[in-house]
Scaffold this motif. Structure first.
Motif, PDB file in Angstrom:
ATOM      1  N   LEU A   1     -12.464   2.403   0.012  1.00  8.91           N
ATOM      2  CA  LEU A   1     -12.131   3.594   0.822  1.00  8.91           C
ATOM      3  C   LEU A   1     -12.131   4.885   0.055  1.00  8.91           C
ATOM      4  O   LEU A   1     -11.610   4.778  -1.136  1.00  8.91           O
ATOM      5  N   ALA A   2     -12.432   5.907   0.400  1.00 10.46           N
ATOM      6  CA  ALA A   2     -12.576   7.061  -0.366  1.00 10.46           C
ATOM      7  C   ALA A   2     -11.006   7.409  -0.621  1.00 10.46           C
ATOM      8  O   ALA A   2     -10.914   7.930  -1.923  1.00 10.46           O
ATOM      9  N   TYR A   3     -10.078   7.219   0.253  1.00  8.42           N
ATOM     10  CA  TYR A   3      -8.651   7.502  -0.132  1.00  8.42           C
ATOM     11  C   TYR A   3      -7.957   6.282   0.417  1.00  8.42           C
ATOM     12  O   TYR A   3      -8.495   5.813   1.477  1.00  8.42           O
ATOM     13  N   ARG A   4      -6.686   6.113  -0.053  1.00 10.04           N
ATOM     14  CA  ARG A   4      -5.852   4.908   0.581  1.00 10.04           C
ATOM     15  C   ARG A   4      -5.483   5.270   1.986  1.00 10.04           C
ATOM     16  O   ARG A   4      -5.486   6.600   2.542  1.00 10.04           O
ATOM     17  N   ARG A   5      -5.535   4.369   2.913  1.00  6.18           N
ATOM     18  CA  ARG A   5      -5.036   4.397   4.330  1.00  6.18           C
ATOM     19  C   ARG A   5      -3.780   3.572   4.677  1.00  6.18           C
ATOM     20  O   ARG A   5      -3.438   2.923   3.603  1.00  6.18           O
ATOM     21  N   ILE A   6      -2.851   3.783   5.651  1.00  8.34           N
ATOM     22  CA  ILE A   6      -1.740   3.070   5.777  1.00  8.34           C
ATOM     23  C   ILE A   6      -2.088   2.067   6.963  1.00  8.34           C
ATOM     24  O   ILE A   6      -2.600   2.526   8.318  1.00  8.34           O
ATOM     25  N   ALA A   7      -1.738   0.880   6.882  1.00  6.79           N
ATOM     26  CA  ALA A   7      -2.036  -0.134   7.985  1.00  6.79           C
ATOM     27  C   ALA A   7      -0.922   0.087   9.062  1.00  6.79           C
ATOM     28  O   ALA A   7       0.237   0.285   8.690  1.00  6.79           O
ATOM     29  N   LYS A   8      -1.238   0.006  10.276  1.00  4.48           N
ATOM     30  CA  LYS A   8      -0.489   0.429  11.134  1.00  4.48           C
ATOM     31  C   LYS A   8       0.866  -0.687  11.552  1.00  4.48           C
ATOM     32  O   LYS A   8       1.875  -0.485  11.725  1.00  4.48           O
ATOM     33  N   GLN A   9       0.181  -2.010  11.617  1.00  5.56           N
ATOM     34  CA  GLN A   9       1.219  -2.914  11.864  1.00  5.56           C
ATOM     35  C   GLN A   9       2.116  -3.230  10.797  1.00  5.56           C
ATOM     36  O   GLN A   9       3.376  -3.590  10.819  1.00  5.56           O
ATOM     37  N   THR A  10       1.674  -3.357   9.264  1.00  8.66           N
ATOM     38  CA  THR A  10       2.632  -3.517   8.175  1.00  8.66           C
ATOM     39  C   THR A  10       3.141  -2.400   7.392  1.00  8.66           C
ATOM     40  O   THR A  10       3.933  -2.769   6.310  1.00  8.66           O
ATOM     41  N   ASN A  11       2.322  -1.237   7.595  1.00 15.20           N
ATOM     42  CA  ASN A  11       2.660  -0.174   6.842  1.00 15.20           C
ATOM     43  C   ASN A  11       2.320  -0.368   5.269  1.00 15.20           C
ATOM     44  O   ASN A  11       2.909   0.263   4.554  1.00 15.20           O
ATOM     45  N   GLU A  12       1.376  -1.252   5.120  1.00 15.97           N
ATOM     46  CA  GLU A  12       0.657  -1.513   3.876  1.00 15.97           C
ATOM     47  C   GLU A  12      -0.191  -0.589   3.511  1.00 15.97           C
ATOM     48  O   GLU A  12      -0.900  -0.088   4.272  1.00 15.97           O
ATOM     49  N   LYS A  13      -0.384  -0.164   1.993  1.00 17.43           N
ATOM     50  CA  LYS A  13      -1.647   0.551   1.752  1.00 17.43           C
ATOM     51  C   LYS A  13      -2.846  -0.211   1.733  1.00 17.43           C
ATOM     52  O   LYS A  13      -2.963  -1.234   1.407  1.00 17.43           O
TER      53      LYS A  13
END
Length: 97
Positions: free
Chosen positions: A33-45
């Motif tokens: 990915l161009a920049y990190r995202r946050i997973a909705k379910q686990t709040n992991e990067k």
């Protein structure tokens, strides 16, 4: 994990009678990915993800519904829906100015 090739065959749907038609679907593969995202379910990067591109025909109401459903899905990291309407080219008059 074994590798599978999946073929999906559906019946033809006339655009006037359906609420949305997928014209073409393409897998863009597993990408950084161009920049990190946050997973909705686990709040992991999330730094990498599978990407898919769909060409669709749908009404504006259906677009809003699809956007809402995909944004609420816990496995979806990002949703982007862009209108692909033909626009008139803008004439440049820079030489005249």
């Amino acid at each position: 994990m074994p590798f599978y090739e999946l073929t999906l065959i559906t019946r033809f749907v006339i655009k006037g009678r359906s609420r949305a038609v997928i014209e073409k679907a393409e897998s863009l593969g597993h990408r950084d990915l161009a920049y990190r995202r946050i997973a909705k379910q686990t709040n992991e990067k999330v730094y990498t993800s599978n990407m898919f591109l769909f060409w669709t025909h749908m009404s504006r109401e259906m677009r809003e519904s699809v956007d809402s459903i995909l944004r609420q899905d816990l496995d979806t990291v990002h949703v982007g829906i862009v209108t692909n309407e033909e626009k008139e080219p803008i004439e440049c008059n820079l030489e005249e100015l």
